[in-house]
Enzyme design. Sequence first.
Site, PDB file in Angstrom:
ATOM      1  N   ALA A  78       0.847  -1.201   0.000  1.00  0.00           N
ATOM      2  CA  ALA A  78       0.000   0.000   0.000  1.00  0.00           C
ATOM      3  C   ALA A  78       0.881   1.248   0.000  1.00  0.00           C
ATOM      4  O   ALA A  78       2.009   1.232   0.496  1.00  0.00           O
ATOM      5  CB  ALA A  78      -0.929   0.023   1.214  1.00  0.00           C
ATOM      6  N   GLU A 111      -2.160 -12.235  -4.828  1.00  0.00           N
ATOM      7  CA  GLU A 111      -3.591 -12.227  -5.123  1.00  0.00           C
ATOM      8  C   GLU A 111      -4.051 -10.781  -5.198  1.00  0.00           C
ATOM      9  O   GLU A 111      -3.597  -9.953  -4.417  1.00  0.00           O
ATOM     10  CB  GLU A 111      -4.409 -12.905  -4.010  1.00  0.00           C
ATOM     11  CG  GLU A 111      -4.242 -14.402  -3.912  1.00  0.00           C
ATOM     12  CD  GLU A 111      -3.229 -14.793  -2.851  1.00  0.00           C
ATOM     13  OE1 GLU A 111      -2.840 -13.916  -2.055  1.00  0.00           O
ATOM     14  OE2 GLU A 111      -2.834 -15.973  -2.829  1.00  0.00           O
ATOM     15  N   TYR A 123       0.306  -4.310 -11.721  1.00  0.00           N
ATOM     16  CA  TYR A 123       0.934  -5.628 -11.831  1.00  0.00           C
ATOM     17  C   TYR A 123       1.108  -6.023 -13.306  1.00  0.00           C
ATOM     18  O   TYR A 123       2.132  -6.584 -13.685  1.00  0.00           O
ATOM     19  CB  TYR A 123       0.120  -6.691 -11.091  1.00  0.00           C
ATOM     20  CG  TYR A 123      -0.102  -6.375  -9.622  1.00  0.00           C
ATOM     21  CD1 TYR A 123       0.907  -5.771  -8.871  1.00  0.00           C
ATOM     22  CD2 TYR A 123      -1.305  -6.674  -8.989  1.00  0.00           C
ATOM     23  CE1 TYR A 123       0.706  -5.475  -7.531  1.00  0.00           C
ATOM     24  CE2 TYR A 123      -1.507  -6.383  -7.651  1.00  0.00           C
ATOM     25  CZ  TYR A 123      -0.502  -5.774  -6.930  1.00  0.00           C
ATOM     26  OH  TYR A 123      -0.701  -5.487  -5.611  1.00  0.00           O
TER      27      TYR A 123
HETATM   28  C1  LIG Z   1      -2.313  -0.301  -5.543  1.00  0.00           C
HETATM   29  C2  LIG Z   1      -1.380   0.730  -4.906  1.00  0.00           C
HETATM   30  C3  LIG Z   1      -0.490   0.010  -3.891  1.00  0.00           C
HETATM   31  C4  LIG Z   1      -0.500   1.345  -5.986  1.00  0.00           C
HETATM   32  O1  LIG Z   1       0.409   2.220  -5.355  1.00  0.00           O
HETATM   33  P1  LIG Z   1       1.136   3.426  -6.153  1.00  0.00           P
HETATM   34  O2  LIG Z   1       2.307   3.827  -5.355  1.00  0.00           O
HETATM   35  O3  LIG Z   1       0.140   4.439  -6.523  1.00  0.00           O
HETATM   36  O4  LIG Z   1       1.591   2.609  -7.462  1.00  0.00           O
HETATM   37  P2  LIG Z   1       2.367   3.147  -8.723  1.00  0.00           P
HETATM   38  O5  LIG Z   1       2.402   4.646  -8.716  1.00  0.00           O
HETATM   39  O6  LIG Z   1       3.650   2.388  -8.803  1.00  0.00           O
HETATM   40  O7  LIG Z   1       1.459   2.638  -9.920  1.00  0.00           O
HETATM   41  C5  LIG Z   1       0.053   2.830  -9.873  1.00  0.00           C
HETATM   42  C6  LIG Z   1      -0.541   2.526 -11.231  1.00  0.00           C
HETATM   43  O8  LIG Z   1      -1.953   2.458 -11.130  1.00  0.00           O
HETATM   44  C7  LIG Z   1      -2.525   3.334 -12.092  1.00  0.00           C
HETATM   45  N1  LIG Z   1      -3.812   3.770 -11.604  1.00  0.00           N
HETATM   46  C8  LIG Z   1      -4.062   4.617 -10.596  1.00  0.00           C
HETATM   47  N2  LIG Z   1      -5.400   4.726 -10.439  1.00  0.00           N
HETATM   48  C9  LIG Z   1      -5.948   3.922 -11.369  1.00  0.00           C
HETATM   49  C10 LIG Z   1      -7.281   3.600 -11.722  1.00  0.00           C
HETATM   50  N3  LIG Z   1      -8.324   4.130 -11.072  1.00  0.00           N
HETATM   51  N4  LIG Z   1      -7.494   2.711 -12.719  1.00  0.00           N
HETATM   52  C11 LIG Z   1      -6.460   2.137 -13.379  1.00  0.00           C
HETATM   53  N5  LIG Z   1      -5.179   2.405 -13.087  1.00  0.00           N
HETATM   54  C12 LIG Z   1      -4.937   3.307 -12.104  1.00  0.00           C
HETATM   55  C13 LIG Z   1      -1.528   4.435 -12.237  1.00  0.00           C
HETATM   56  O9  LIG Z   1      -1.730   5.112 -13.425  1.00  0.00           O
HETATM   57  C14 LIG Z   1      -0.222   3.628 -12.205  1.00  0.00           C
HETATM   58  O10 LIG Z   1       0.045   3.006 -13.433  1.00  0.00           O
HETATM   59  P3  LIG Z   1       1.077   3.652 -14.488  1.00  0.00           P
HETATM   60  O11 LIG Z   1       2.381   3.809 -13.757  1.00  0.00           O
HETATM   61  O12 LIG Z   1       1.148   2.683 -15.603  1.00  0.00           O
HETATM   62  O13 LIG Z   1       0.503   4.978 -14.854  1.00  0.00           O
HETATM   63  C15 LIG Z   1      -2.168   1.885  -4.219  1.00  0.00           C
HETATM   64  O14 LIG Z   1      -3.174   2.335  -5.105  1.00  0.00           O
HETATM   65  C16 LIG Z   1      -2.797   1.497  -2.900  1.00  0.00           C
HETATM   66  O15 LIG Z   1      -2.199   1.629  -1.830  1.00  0.00           O
HETATM   67  N6  LIG Z   1      -4.053   0.976  -2.961  1.00  0.00           N
HETATM   68  C17 LIG Z   1      -4.720   0.502  -1.749  1.00  0.00           C
HETATM   69  C18 LIG Z   1      -4.148  -0.822  -1.301  1.00  0.00           C
HETATM   70  C19 LIG Z   1      -4.205  -1.865  -2.402  1.00  0.00           C
HETATM   71  O16 LIG Z   1      -5.180  -2.001  -3.132  1.00  0.00           O
HETATM   72  N7  LIG Z   1      -3.119  -2.678  -2.496  1.00  0.00           N
HETATM   73  C20 LIG Z   1      -3.001  -3.725  -3.496  1.00  0.00           C
HETATM   74  C21 LIG Z   1      -3.533  -4.981  -2.956  1.00  0.00           C
HETATM   75  S1  LIG Z   1      -3.384  -6.310  -4.169  1.00  0.00           S
END
Ligand SMILES: CC(C)(COP(=O)(O)OP(=O)(O)OC[C@H]1O[C@@H](n2cnc3c(N)ncnc32)[C@H](O)[C@@H]1OP(=O)(O)O)[C@@H](O)C(=O)NCCC(=O)NCCS
Length: 165
Positions: A78, A111, A123
């Site tokens: 996260a 997952e 991913y």
């Molecule tokens: C998933 C998560 C960890 C990603 O963290 P982050 O530091 O923002 O990740 P990154 O910046 O490396 O990459 C995020 C990607 O998601 C994309 N993204 C963001 N919001 C999005 C949306 N609504 N729909 C599709 N893609 C989206 C971004 O564009 C980016 O992709 P890109 O680099 O190709 O543009 C973060 O959103 C989070 O903490 N979510 C809540 C916890 C969670 O869901 N964890 C994963 C459990 S499997």
Amino acid sequence: MDYEQWRFYPMRLSDLDQVMQIEEYSFPTPWRRHMYESDLRTNSHSRFYVIRSVQTGELAAYIGSWFIYDEAHVGTIATRREYRGQGLAAQLLAYTALAALNEAMQYMILEVRVNNEPAKHLYERLGFQLVGIRKGYYTDTGEDALLMTCDNLSGLASQLAIREG
Ligand SMILES: CC(C)(COP(=O)(O)OP(=O)(O)OC[C@H]1O[C@@H](n2cnc3c(N)ncnc32)[C@H](O)[C@@H]1OP(=O)(O)O)[C@@H](O)C(=O)NCCC(=O)NCCS
């Protein structure tokens, strides 16, 4: 993204106040604090890392994984809301891939909720492939889990841009 402003550290018990704050708003069913404590204290398979700001020490993102036999299983990841979309989660996965390579793991596996678009997007971009679906895996929402793996650990690790603290 100025990667110089961030550093990786192993997660410590003293990080858990900030981890739990992020955890609470990031997941429908957050991990409880004692789950992190037990991983950090007693699980020799745990590889948990955080990214902190060089300037302020603020914890911006974290990942929890387990290295067992030849498999690096990512159990949680996260990013603090205000730092999302800047590549920090991608960096955590790259760092974990490097650690996995160093410990002779063959692949990473995780997952992801079928409706978690940002995570799935991330991913897929990093080369994870869909290898299975676990029906109704998430009992809180009834959502399916997509099972994804990455076996190109060196490709993933080569994207590393943040340094260790
Ligand atoms: C998933 C998560 C960890 C990603 O963290 P982050 O530091 O923002 O990740 P990154 O910046 O490396 O990459 C995020 C990607 O998601 C994309 N993204 C963001 N919001 C999005 C949306 N609504 N729909 C599709 N893609 C989206 C971004 O564009 C980016 O992709 P890109 O680099 O190709 O543009 C973060 O959103 C989070 O903490 N979510 C809540 C916890 C969670 O869901 N964890 C994963 C459990 S499997």
